[in-house]
Design a protein around this motif. Structure first.
Motif, PDB file in Angstrom:
ATOM      1  N   PHE A   1       0.829  -1.208   0.000  1.00 56.82           N
ATOM      2  CA  PHE A   1       0.000   0.000   0.000  1.00 56.82           C
ATOM      3  C   PHE A   1       0.860   1.252   0.000  1.00 56.82           C
ATOM      4  CE2 PHE A   1      -2.438   3.126   2.677  1.00 56.82           C
ATOM      5  CZ  PHE A   1      -3.327   3.501   1.691  1.00 56.82           C
ATOM      6  N   PHE A   2       1.947   1.253   0.759  1.00 55.75           N
ATOM      7  CA  PHE A   2       2.764   2.449   0.877  1.00 55.75           C
ATOM      8  C   PHE A   2       3.786   2.613  -0.239  1.00 55.75           C
ATOM      9  CE2 PHE A   2       1.297   2.127   5.286  1.00 55.75           C
ATOM     10  CZ  PHE A   2       0.802   3.403   5.421  1.00 55.75           C
ATOM     11  N   MET A   3       4.064   1.588  -1.016  1.00 58.11           N
ATOM     12  CA  MET A   3       5.030   1.694  -2.103  1.00 58.11           C
ATOM     13  C   MET A   3       4.376   2.310  -3.347  1.00 58.11           C
ATOM     14  SD  MET A   3       8.027   0.701  -1.312  1.00 58.11           S
ATOM     15  CE  MET A   3       8.014   1.154   0.395  1.00 58.11           C
ATOM     16  N   PRO A   4       5.103   3.148  -4.086  1.00 59.83           N
ATOM     17  CA  PRO A   4       4.507   3.804  -5.249  1.00 59.83           C
ATOM     18  C   PRO A   4       4.693   3.029  -6.556  1.00 59.83           C
ATOM     19  CG  PRO A   4       6.637   4.754  -4.800  1.00 59.83           C
ATOM     20  CD  PRO A   4       6.389   3.714  -3.729  1.00 59.83           C
ATOM     21  N   TYR A   5       4.797   1.731  -6.518  1.00 57.83           N
ATOM     22  CA  TYR A   5       5.128   0.974  -7.723  1.00 57.83           C
ATOM     23  C   TYR A   5       3.943   0.177  -8.260  1.00 57.83           C
ATOM     24  CZ  TYR A   5       9.651   2.256  -5.920  1.00 57.83           C
ATOM     25  OH  TYR A   5      10.704   2.976  -5.433  1.00 57.83           O
ATOM     26  N   TRP A   6       2.721   0.690  -8.114  1.00 62.14           N
ATOM     27  CA  TRP A   6       1.549  -0.019  -8.616  1.00 62.14           C
ATOM     28  C   TRP A   6       1.535  -0.008 -10.137  1.00 62.14           C
ATOM     29  CZ3 TRP A   6      -3.603   0.330  -5.587  1.00 62.14           C
ATOM     30  CH2 TRP A   6      -3.360   0.032  -4.249  1.00 62.14           C
ATOM     31  N   LEU A   7       1.820   1.124 -10.730  1.00 61.29           N
ATOM     32  CA  LEU A   7       1.861   1.260 -12.184  1.00 61.29           C
ATOM     33  C   LEU A   7       3.221   1.807 -12.581  1.00 61.29           C
ATOM     34  CD1 LEU A   7      -1.651   2.821 -12.841  1.00 61.29           C
ATOM     35  CD2 LEU A   7      -0.971   0.469 -13.194  1.00 61.29           C
ATOM     36  N   LEU A   8       3.839   1.158 -13.560  1.00 65.73           N
ATOM     37  CA  LEU A   8       5.152   1.583 -14.045  1.00 65.73           C
ATOM     38  C   LEU A   8       5.028   1.986 -15.503  1.00 65.73           C
ATOM     39  CD1 LEU A   8       7.278  -1.340 -12.564  1.00 65.73           C
ATOM     40  CD2 LEU A   8       7.023   0.947 -11.614  1.00 65.73           C
ATOM     41  N   GLY A   9       5.798   2.977 -15.912  1.00 72.85           N
ATOM     42  CA  GLY A   9       5.765   3.405 -17.306  1.00 72.85           C
ATOM     43  C   GLY A   9       6.855   4.424 -17.559  1.00 72.85           C
ATOM     44  N   SER A  10       6.704   5.172 -18.641  1.00 76.65           N
ATOM     45  CA  SER A  10       7.668   6.215 -18.956  1.00 76.65           C
ATOM     46  C   SER A  10       6.919   7.430 -19.494  1.00 76.65           C
ATOM     47  CB  SER A  10       8.701   5.728 -19.965  1.00 76.65           C
ATOM     48  OG  SER A  10       8.069   5.406 -21.185  1.00 76.65           O
ATOM     49  N   GLN A  11       7.501   8.590 -19.237  1.00 74.75           N
ATOM     50  CA  GLN A  11       6.932   9.844 -19.691  1.00 74.75           C
ATOM     51  C   GLN A  11       8.087  10.810 -19.883  1.00 74.75           C
ATOM     52  OE1 GLN A  11       4.151  11.581 -16.926  1.00 74.75           O
ATOM     53  NE2 GLN A  11       3.145  12.738 -18.529  1.00 74.75           N
ATOM     54  N   LEU A  12       8.089  11.503 -21.003  1.00 72.49           N
ATOM     55  CA  LEU A  12       9.186  12.419 -21.347  1.00 72.49           C
ATOM     56  C   LEU A  12      10.541  11.726 -21.241  1.00 72.49           C
ATOM     57  CD1 LEU A  12       7.966  15.664 -19.528  1.00 72.49           C
ATOM     58  CD2 LEU A  12       7.723  15.094 -21.957  1.00 72.49           C
ATOM     59  N   GLU A  13      10.586  10.482 -21.710  1.00 67.02           N
ATOM     60  CA  GLU A  13      11.797   9.648 -21.722  1.00 67.02           C
ATOM     61  C   GLU A  13      12.361   9.368 -20.330  1.00 67.02           C
ATOM     62  OE1 GLU A  13      14.601  11.248 -24.483  1.00 67.02           O
ATOM     63  OE2 GLU A  13      13.093  11.445 -26.059  1.00 67.02           O
ATOM     64  N   LYS A  14      11.532   9.427 -19.317  1.00 66.05           N
ATOM     65  CA  LYS A  14      11.929   9.110 -17.945  1.00 66.05           C
ATOM     66  C   LYS A  14      11.035   8.004 -17.414  1.00 66.05           C
ATOM     67  CE  LYS A  14      14.688  12.725 -17.475  1.00 66.05           C
ATOM     68  NZ  LYS A  14      16.097  12.682 -17.317  1.00 66.05           N
ATOM     69  N   SER A  15      11.580   7.160 -16.557  1.00 71.17           N
ATOM     70  CA  SER A  15      10.807   6.097 -15.920  1.00 71.17           C
ATOM     71  C   SER A  15       9.938   6.710 -14.818  1.00 71.17           C
ATOM     72  CB  SER A  15      11.751   5.059 -15.329  1.00 71.17           C
ATOM     73  OG  SER A  15      11.032   4.102 -14.614  1.00 71.17           O
ATOM     74  N   VAL A  16       8.635   6.389 -14.829  1.00 78.31           N
ATOM     75  CA  VAL A  16       7.723   6.909 -13.823  1.00 78.31           C
ATOM     76  C   VAL A  16       6.968   5.762 -13.179  1.00 78.31           C
ATOM     77  CG1 VAL A  16       7.419   9.141 -14.955  1.00 78.31           C
ATOM     78  CG2 VAL A  16       5.856   7.296 -15.472  1.00 78.31           C
ATOM     79  N   SER A  17       6.512   5.968 -11.948  1.00 75.93           N
ATOM     80  CA  SER A  17       5.680   4.989 -11.256  1.00 75.93           C
ATOM     81  C   SER A  17       4.796   5.721 -10.263  1.00 75.93           C
ATOM     82  CB  SER A  17       6.538   3.956 -10.525  1.00 75.93           C
ATOM     83  OG  SER A  17       7.286   4.570  -9.507  1.00 75.93           O
ATOM     84  N   PHE A  18       3.635   5.123  -9.979  1.00 74.58           N
ATOM     85  CA  PHE A  18       2.789   5.706  -8.955  1.00 74.58           C
ATOM     86  C   PHE A  18       1.855   4.673  -8.378  1.00 74.58           C
ATOM     87  CE2 PHE A  18       0.401   6.382 -12.814  1.00 74.58           C
ATOM     88  CZ  PHE A  18      -0.922   6.205 -12.465  1.00 74.58           C
ATOM     89  N   GLY A  19       1.419   4.963  -7.183  1.00 74.73           N
ATOM     90  CA  GLY A  19       0.450   4.138  -6.475  1.00 74.73           C
ATOM     91  C   GLY A  19      -0.756   4.981  -6.142  1.00 74.73           C
ATOM     92  N   THR A  20      -1.490   4.601  -5.111  1.00 74.24           N
ATOM     93  CA  THR A  20      -2.717   5.328  -4.811  1.00 74.24           C
ATOM     94  C   THR A  20      -2.458   6.734  -4.284  1.00 74.24           C
ATOM     95  OG1 THR A  20      -2.798   4.347  -2.614  1.00 74.24           O
ATOM     96  CG2 THR A  20      -4.049   3.255  -4.346  1.00 74.24           C
ATOM     97  N   PHE A  21      -1.418   6.924  -3.484  1.00 78.41           N
ATOM     98  CA  PHE A  21      -1.171   8.267  -2.968  1.00 78.41           C
ATOM     99  C   PHE A  21       0.297   8.666  -3.005  1.00 78.41           C
ATOM    100  CE2 PHE A  21      -0.514   5.640   0.671  1.00 78.41           C
ATOM    101  CZ  PHE A  21       0.411   6.286   1.458  1.00 78.41           C
ATOM    102  N   ARG A  22       1.128   7.902  -3.721  1.00 81.46           N
ATOM    103  CA  ARG A  22       2.547   8.235  -3.872  1.00 81.46           C
ATOM    104  C   ARG A  22       2.904   8.147  -5.342  1.00 81.46           C
ATOM    105  NH1 ARG A  22       6.217   7.708   0.537  1.00 81.46           N
ATOM    106  NH2 ARG A  22       7.717   7.059  -1.001  1.00 81.46           N
ATOM    107  N   ARG A  23       3.896   8.902  -5.751  1.00 78.24           N
ATOM    108  CA  ARG A  23       4.339   8.881  -7.140  1.00 78.24           C
ATOM    109  C   ARG A  23       5.837   9.136  -7.208  1.00 78.24           C
ATOM    110  NH1 ARG A  23       1.717  14.705  -8.807  1.00 78.24           N
ATOM    111  NH2 ARG A  23       2.665  15.811  -7.072  1.00 78.24           N
ATOM    112  N   CYS A  24       6.459   8.643  -8.262  1.00 75.40           N
ATOM    113  CA  CYS A  24       7.885   8.851  -8.495  1.00 75.40           C
ATOM    114  C   CYS A  24       8.079   9.381  -9.915  1.00 75.40           C
ATOM    115  CB  CYS A  24       8.672   7.558  -8.327  1.00 75.40           C
ATOM    116  SG  CYS A  24       8.759   6.971  -6.634  1.00 75.40           S
TER     117      CYS A  24
END
Length: 129
Positions: free
Chosen positions: A27-50
């Motif tokens: 629940f606390f980890m932001p790795y629910w969905l992984l992808g890329s945006q603007l050629e950078k790796s992105v990830s986010f969960g319900t209330f956290r994002r990277c």
């Protein structure tokens, strides 16, 4: 050290604790969905994002912030569905942790958990899951 649990109850208590801990970490980890945006790796969960995009007003461009963090407020979570997921998953993790810690206390304290309390705890675990 007296216990109010049978051998199966002790196993249930430890497995419950491990499952509750895994649910809370997930629940606390932001790795629910992984992808890329603007050629950078992105990830986010319900209330956290990277690695999330923000608008740079001085250069009038969108830049990627390469760090992890929470949303600034509950309303900043992108959609109503994600807000509902945050609340439901948080409540479920709380219930699972409550039952697991109570079960672990039952391993150390006699007369803490009766057959009825065990059945109710199992029902709460079912709801929490």
């Amino acid at each position: 050290m007296a216990s109010s649990l049978t051998c199966a109850g002790v196993v249930w208590a430890f497995i419950s604790f491990l499952c509750a801990a895994a649910s809370c970490v997930g629940f606390f980890m932001p790795y629910w969905l992984l992808g890329s945006q603007l050629e950078k790796s992105v990830s986010f969960g319900t209330f956290r994002r990277c690695s999330y995009p923000v608008r740079d007003e001085t250069r009038q461009t969108t830049v990627m912030v390469e760090q992890c963090g929470r949303y600034a407020s509950f309303q900043a979570i992108p959609s109503a569905e994600w807000r509902i997921c945050t609340v439901v998953t948080g409540l479920g993790c709380g219930l699972l942790l409550l039952v697991a810690l109570t079960a672990l206390m039952g391993c150390c304290v006699s007369e803490l958990i009766s057959r009825t309390v065990g059945r109710v705890a199992g029902g709460i675990q079912f709801l929490g899951g």
